[in-house]
Design an enzyme around this catalytic site. Structure first.
Site, short mmCIF file in Angstrom:
data_model
loop_
_atom_site.label_atom_id
_atom_site.label_comp_id
_atom_site.label_asym_id
_atom_site.label_seq_id
_atom_site.Cartn_x
_atom_site.Cartn_y
_atom_site.Cartn_z
N HIS A 36 28.71 45.60 37.19
CA HIS A 36 29.01 45.07 35.89
C HIS A 36 27.98 44.57 35.14
O HIS A 36 27.48 43.16 35.64
CB HIS A 36 30.58 44.57 35.85
N ASP A 37 27.46 45.00 34.10
CA ASP A 37 26.28 44.38 33.28
C ASP A 37 25.32 43.63 33.98
O ASP A 37 24.58 42.54 33.45
CB ASP A 37 27.13 43.17 32.32
N LYS A 123 28.37 49.78 27.40
CA LYS A 123 29.43 48.70 27.30
C LYS A 123 29.57 48.20 25.83
O LYS A 123 28.59 47.84 25.33
CB LYS A 123 28.80 47.60 28.22
#
Length: 291
Positions: A36-37, A123
């Site tokens: 994630h990210d 995202k």
């Protein structure tokens, strides 16, 4: 209005993780791993050399390696380089223009760079499910468990876990493979997942004894012997590799390969002891330490 400079803190130990309310059993054949990210932009708010971030990277690399070994698909979230202000909407009020101010920091960090077969999702909001094909993709693969690691714990990682739960996808948050704004917020994210939305587990609990070394001695020996154009059976593992003809470009290429699987040696370290056996001793120590 933007993300602040983030202080370091000690990564929580598994012994401090909250007790899980459910006893879901992790099944690699049913799982997808979400990184994630982990973009240069979001990592840049930390001191990348801090123990917190080095532990985060070591654990994420180890989990990714494990996932590739056992056939778990790897998925990334990545905010686009250019975002229309109307498209960001309320994110503008909370965080400002984001990556629009630093588009050069959009890529995933080198240590975790996507490999062939990995999936990168745009995202748009805290949850990785919002405006993305993640749920559909998991359904097509017949997978209903989501491993979650990355940043930031109490924002996107937590919201993705909760969103997964509400979609009947079991989230498994890797408590020592996320980082956050602070230790209290990190602990809050773990507590919420463990008691309201999923399972918190550690890198060690996930990988256990199942993970094989990313680099084997025999494979590395064959690779370096080939680079210096020497038959493996005649290669002297205690000979100076520079004298053998290994050049700096080849060494930097090796270091880049190793970093992708969690071996964080640098040019100075290996130039000081330029023999295969000495290199292997350092690599082996790091691989043992990651278990």
């Amino acid at each position: 209005m933007t993300i602040p400079s983030l202080p370091t803190y000690t990564m929580p130990l598994p012994s401090a993780f909250p007790a899980n309310k459910v006893d879901w059993e992790f099944d690699p054949s049913k799982a997808v791993f979400l990184i994630h990210d982990m973009q240069e932009y979001f990592v840049s708010f930390y001191d990348k050399e801090s123990p917190l971030i080095q532990t985060l990277l070591t654990n994420l690399v180890a989990v990714k390696r494990y996932c590739r070994q056992v056939g778990i698909p790897v998925v990334y979230t990545s905010q686009p380089r250019e975002q229309n202000m109307a498209d960001r909407a309320l994110l503008n009020d909370m965080w400002g223009p984001g990556l629009n101010k630093a588009p050069e920091l959009q890529p995933i960090i080198a240590e975790l760079a996507p490999l062939e077969g990995d999936t990168v999702l745009d995202k748009w909001r805290y949850s990785a499910f919002q405006r993305s094909p993640l749920e559909h993709m998991m359904g097509e693969l017949g997978r209903d468990q989501l491993l979650i690691g990355g940043i930031y714990g109490h924002i996107g990682c937590l919201m993705t876990a909760v969103d997964a739960f509400m979609r009947d996808i079991k989230p498994f948050m890797i408590g020592d493979a996320i980082a956050d704004f602070s230790l209290p917020e990190h602990e809050m994210a773990l507590q919420y997942v463990a008691t309201r939305a999923g399972v918190v587990l550690s890198t060690e609990q996930l990988i256990g004894k199942n993970s094989q070394p990313a680099i084997s001695r025999d494979a590395l020996l064959a690779q370096i012997a080939k680079l210096v154009d020497e038959p493996v059976e005649e290669f002297d593992a205690d000979e100076n590799l520079i004298d053998y003809g290994l050049d700096s470009v080849q060494i930097m290429s090796l270091l880049t390969e190793w970093r992708k699987v969690g071996i964080t040696l640098n040019f100075v370290q290996i130039a000081e002891v330029p023999t295969f056996n000495q290199w292997w001793a350092m690599i082996e120590a790091q691989q043992e330490g990651a278990k």
